[in-house]
Design an enzyme around this catalytic site. Structure first.
Site, PDB file in Angstrom:
ATOM      1  N   HIS A   1       0.805  -1.224   0.000  1.00  4.91           N
ATOM      2  CA  HIS A   1       0.000   0.000   0.000  1.00  4.91           C
ATOM      3  C   HIS A   1       0.837   1.273   0.000  1.00  4.91           C
ATOM      4  O   HIS A   1       0.274   2.359   0.109  1.00  4.91           O
ATOM      5  CB  HIS A   1      -0.920   0.035   1.229  1.00  4.91           C
TER       6      HIS A   1
ATOM      7  N   LYS B   1      -8.868  13.194   4.686  1.00  8.42           N
ATOM      8  CA  LYS B   1      -7.965  12.044   4.668  1.00  8.42           C
ATOM      9  C   LYS B   1      -6.964  12.219   5.801  1.00  8.42           C
ATOM     10  O   LYS B   1      -6.928  13.263   6.454  1.00  8.42           O
ATOM     11  CB  LYS B   1      -7.253  11.908   3.327  1.00  8.42           C
ATOM     12  N   ARG B   2      -6.168  11.202   6.026  1.00  8.28           N
ATOM     13  CA  ARG B   2      -5.116  11.286   7.032  1.00  8.28           C
ATOM     14  C   ARG B   2      -4.235  12.503   6.753  1.00  8.28           C
ATOM     15  O   ARG B   2      -3.914  12.799   5.601  1.00  8.28           O
ATOM     16  CB  ARG B   2      -4.291   9.994   6.981  1.00  8.28           C
TER      17      ARG B   2
ATOM     18  N   LYS C   1       0.223  14.110   1.396  1.00 14.87           N
ATOM     19  CA  LYS C   1      -1.152  14.368   0.969  1.00 14.87           C
ATOM     20  C   LYS C   1      -1.411  15.864   0.773  1.00 14.87           C
ATOM     21  O   LYS C   1      -2.419  16.262   0.201  1.00 14.87           O
ATOM     22  CB  LYS C   1      -2.131  13.752   1.964  1.00 14.87           C
TER      23      LYS C   1
ATOM     24  N   THR D   1      -8.954   5.748  -2.030  1.00 16.33           N
ATOM     25  CA  THR D   1     -10.319   5.262  -2.246  1.00 16.33           C
ATOM     26  C   THR D   1     -11.319   6.380  -2.022  1.00 16.33           C
ATOM     27  O   THR D   1     -12.422   6.339  -2.567  1.00 16.33           O
ATOM     28  CB  THR D   1     -10.650   4.072  -1.316  1.00 16.33           C
TER      29      THR D   1
ATOM     30  N   LYS E   1     -14.971   7.476  -4.070  1.00 18.10           N
ATOM     31  CA  LYS E   1     -16.259   7.773  -3.428  1.00 18.10           C
ATOM     32  C   LYS E   1     -16.786   9.129  -3.884  1.00 18.10           C
ATOM     33  O   LYS E   1     -17.983   9.276  -4.180  1.00 18.10           O
ATOM     34  CB  LYS E   1     -16.101   7.737  -1.907  1.00 18.10           C
TER      35      LYS E   1
END
Length: 797
Positions: free
Chosen positions: A356, A536-537, A542, A644, A648
């Protein structure tokens, strides 16, 4: 397969069952019942209906001798269960009727259920989606995880800073689980190894009991239910009465303290040696309990362990359960008398590994000293695996599993896997060419791709009833079980009547969010503004920092030209930073400080608002994602394995602004480049840019907007600047994730978003095409890929 419950209960039947459980399970009369009591009564009623297909599925898999899938994961971010189960059983209308007959508010009942604190982010939510899809495809499967007492942590903000407090989801009954006292296994740690009659015997110095807690996972239409088996740690000796009576009261409780520590918290901080030891113990606890359970089940049905690869497929979700290779070999050799080559081949034929991450720090490594102390027999077997691999492949020393006094769990997982998979096309290509390039050359064909997916039952049917109703009317209801049917929407993408209905559904979701969650934060959110969401985290790659710097730059521009043609925008952030990740926590602090200034600015507040609701979880995502107009997928190219959340948002009609990273590449290919807001360096350009001396400073000095934003932070425009000096220094002088290099392109792409939103017909058509072309991103498709390419079995009839 035909539904096992062929006759759906009526509203009256459900009402009677709810009243039965209220009285006989909760021990409450109607006049004394609280929302909590009613919610448990409803939950037990639904659980009763799940048990029949669950038991039938377990019997069917056993009687047919079918191969089973076992999914090992440190996280299962399952969220609330009640509404998902109601929908998958096809009971939504009947339950509405039953609750109306009882005079109950359905939303109050649903909202009373806590989120199970069993995960952190995408890895855990993927595992939950996979479990639901395995059930929907009637594939015999068990998920194995840990029943965390507190999970990750509950997040709150004090003066804009993240504060972590224990999650307390298990302080109340968990109505979905069944305790299996008969499925308990001793798990050992430490001790020593000796040779007895030519065989190694491990004598653990510590031990705990892994006890099984089972939750049924029902699939779409109630045809099949699989088992999520979570392990709780319990002491082998509850209490040392002799030591207690001798006055050593603390030491008397040591066995209980050890056990509770193992299953108390997800991802304990491993910045200390004791933290590292606890992490390793947790990973072994999960893996050892699962493998003992798998072998017990296999031997109850079959005689020859050499058939294990024909009947069992084990999937390791990232490197956390990578100790499965040595543990399975240990069980086969030490408990069942096999030689090493036979045990090795059986283990490799059974185990598979999902990678991952490309981030080196996320590919776990344990010192040989720690591994040898906590798991001495496993350290011996790891060395055997490493030596055997070197002899079989003539590989150079630098490819060793054991290297520089470390056990490299990524290499261990790769070497012991029959198949290893990446989770998006780009990620798999990068895995082959970067982190596992040399091993890939030694084992061509071992690495395959399985692009992630999400379940449409939870992430569209359940979380977005307004959009689902439109889809049902236009293309029928079959899309819920076959997301490719969303393609039927595409011929209508130019129909003004359809686009008006899609816009109305989106606006209803935005009103719900504005009047609820956002109003509770004191944020004035205009439902006609762009709802721009990044959830998100919190992590440097990110790039939440890029997003908030763009907000500062936009605020400055609006302030300088308050009468300009600005498109109102609400920026929404959500996510947690790891407790020890100070830089990520600094970004959270900055977002909240910037929001405090911008949201109260009388000049700009009608054009720009920033919201950061604390404690982001699955239930919050189910509110935020359907209301989003714009999905922020802005990670540094080459760093996000898949994502993911991006999927969505797309299937819920949000447009993506993003880099060519992870599954963004495939989303853009599917929805069309004209329906995606692209910016940023590509993965092959990122390393080149990072290698240029002074790249960050040069990019900042070339950008008036970015330079001004950073100077405003340094000057104290958003509160005391001292907390941000280290963050500013890193941005100016290091910037490893290229925030500065991508900033101007990102800012320009955001202005393209504004231009598109000014044209409602254009925006609505783009949103419709995103929905229509998102069918590929169903987790049902992903699971079919695993079945075909990795696990080698067929879905149920």
């Amino acid at each position: 397969m035909r539904p096992l419950v062929t006759q759906l209960p009526s509203a009256e039947t459900l009402r009677d069952q709810i009243l039965y459980h209220l009285t006989h399970t909760q021990g409450r009369g109607e006049e004394f019942a609280t929302t909590f009591d009613w919610r448990l009564a409803v939950s037990y009623t639904i659980r009763d209906l799940i048990v029949t297909p669950w038991m039938a599925a377990l019997r069917g898999a056993r009687d047919q001798g079918r191969k089973r899938v076992y999914y090992l994961s440190m996280e299962f971010l399952i969220g609330r269960i009640l509404e998902d189960a109601i929908i998958n059983l096809g009971l939504n209308d009947s339950m509405d009727g039953a609750l109306d007959l009882l005079g109950l508010n359905k939303q109050q009942i649903l909202d009373d259920e806590p989120d199970a604190a069993l995960g952190n982010g995408g890895l855990g939510r993927l595992a939950a989606c996979f479990m639901e899809s395995l059930s929907s495809l009637s594939v015999p499967a068990f998920g194995y995880g840990i029943r965390y007492e507190h999970g990750l942590f509950r997040q709150r903000f004090e003066a804009g800073q993240q504060v972590e407090t224990p999650e307390d989801w298990l302080n109340q009954p968990h109505p979905w689980e069944f305790v299996r006292l008969d499925y308990s296994y001793a798990i050992g740690f430490k001790g020593h190894v000796e040779q007895v009659d030519g065989r190694a015997v491990w004598h653990p110095g510590e031990s705990v009991i892994a006890r099984a807690y089972d939750t049924p996972v029902i699939g779409w239409q109630g045809d099949w239910a699989n088992t999520l088996r979570l392990w709780g740690a319990h002491p082998t000796t509850l209490f040392d009465l002799h030591r207690f009576n001798a006055g050593d009261h603390t030491a008397a409780a040591e066995p209980e303290a050890l056990a509770r520590t193992i299953s108390r918290v997800l991802y304990p901080d491993d910045g200390t040696e004791s933290g590292k030891e606890l992490r390793l113990k947790q990973e072994y606890f999960l893996t050892a309990a699962a493998l003992q359970d798998i072998l017990r089940r296999f031997l109850s049905e079959h005689d020859d362990l050499r058939q294990l690869p024909d009947k069992v497929a084990i999937q390791l979700n990232d490197t956390h359960p990578a100790i499965a290779g040595p543990e399975l070999i240990r069980l086969l050799m030490d408990d069942h008398g096999m030689d090493f080559p036979t045990a090795r081949d059986i283990a490799r034929g059974t185990l598979n590994y999902t990678n991952h991450t490309l981030l080196p720090e996320a590919l776990e490594r344990w010192s040989t000293w720690l591994m040898g102390r906590v798991l001495p027999r496993h350290m011996q077997i790891i060395q055997m695996i490493d030596d055997d691999h070197r002899l079989q492949t003539r590989r150079p020393d630098h490819l060793g599993i054991v290297h520089h006094d470390e056990v490299r769990m990524g290499e261990l997982a790769f070497v012991m896997a029959g198949r290893m998979n990446g989770v998006s096309a780009l990620h798999t290509d990068l895995v082959k060419s970067t982190v596992f390039a040399d091993l890939n050359r030694l084992h061509p064909g071992r690495i395959v791709n399985q692009t992630n997916g999400v379940t449409p039952r939870r992430w569209l049917r359940m979380s977005n009833p307004a959009l689902s109703a439109v889809l049902d009317d236009v293309i029928g209801t079959g899309w819920t079980g076959d997301l490719d049917q969303l393609r039927g929407l595409e011929p209508h993408a130019g129909d003004p009547a359809l686009l008006a209905r899609l816009r109305a559904a989106k606006r209803a979701n935005k009103v719900w969010l504005s009047d609820g969650l956002l109003a509770g934060l004191g944020v004035r959110a205009d439902p006609d503004a762009i709802f721009d969401v990044q959830v998100k985290r919190i992590h440097e790659y990110k790039r939440q920092l890029l997003n908030i710097l763009e907000a500062i730059a936009l605020w400055r521009r609006i302030h300088d030209d308050p009468n300009g043609d600005w498109v109102p925008r609400v920026k929404i952030f959500g996510g947690k930073a790891a407790p020890g990740y100070w830089l990520a926590k600094t970004v959270i602090h900055l977002i909240n400080d910037v929001a405090a200034t911008i949201n109260t600015d009388p000049v700009t507040r009608d054009f720009l608002q920033i919201a950061y609701p604390p404690n982001y979880n699955v239930s919050m995502a189910e509110d935020l994602i359907p209301a989003a107009d714009l999905s922020e997928q802005i990670s540094t190219a080459g760093k996000e394995a898949s994502g993911t959340g991006n999927m969505k948002f797309t299937m819920n009609g949000a447009l993506t602004i993003g880099t060519l990273d992870g599954a963004n590449v495939e989303i853009r290919d599917h929805v069309g480049p004209e329906n995606f807001f692209l910016f940023g360096l590509t993965a092959d350009k990122v390393d080149q840019a990072r290698a240029r001396p002074g790249h960050a400073r040069a990019a900042i000095e070339a950008s008036d907007d970015l330079s001004a934003a950073l100077h405003m932070i340094a000057e104290g425009r958003f509160g005391r600047p001292e907390p941000y000096f280290a963050l500013l220094d890193r941005t100016w002088n290091d910037d490893p994730f290229l925030v500065a290099s991508d900033f101007d392109d990102y800012f320009a792409a955001q202005r393209q978003v504004d231009a598109a939103y000014r044209d409602p017909a254009r925006w609505d058509r783009m949103a419709a095409l995103n929905i229509a072309r998102s069918g590929f991103f169903s987790s049902d498709r992903t699971i079919r890929g695993y079945l075909r390419d990795i696990w080698k079995l067929e879905p149920g009839a």
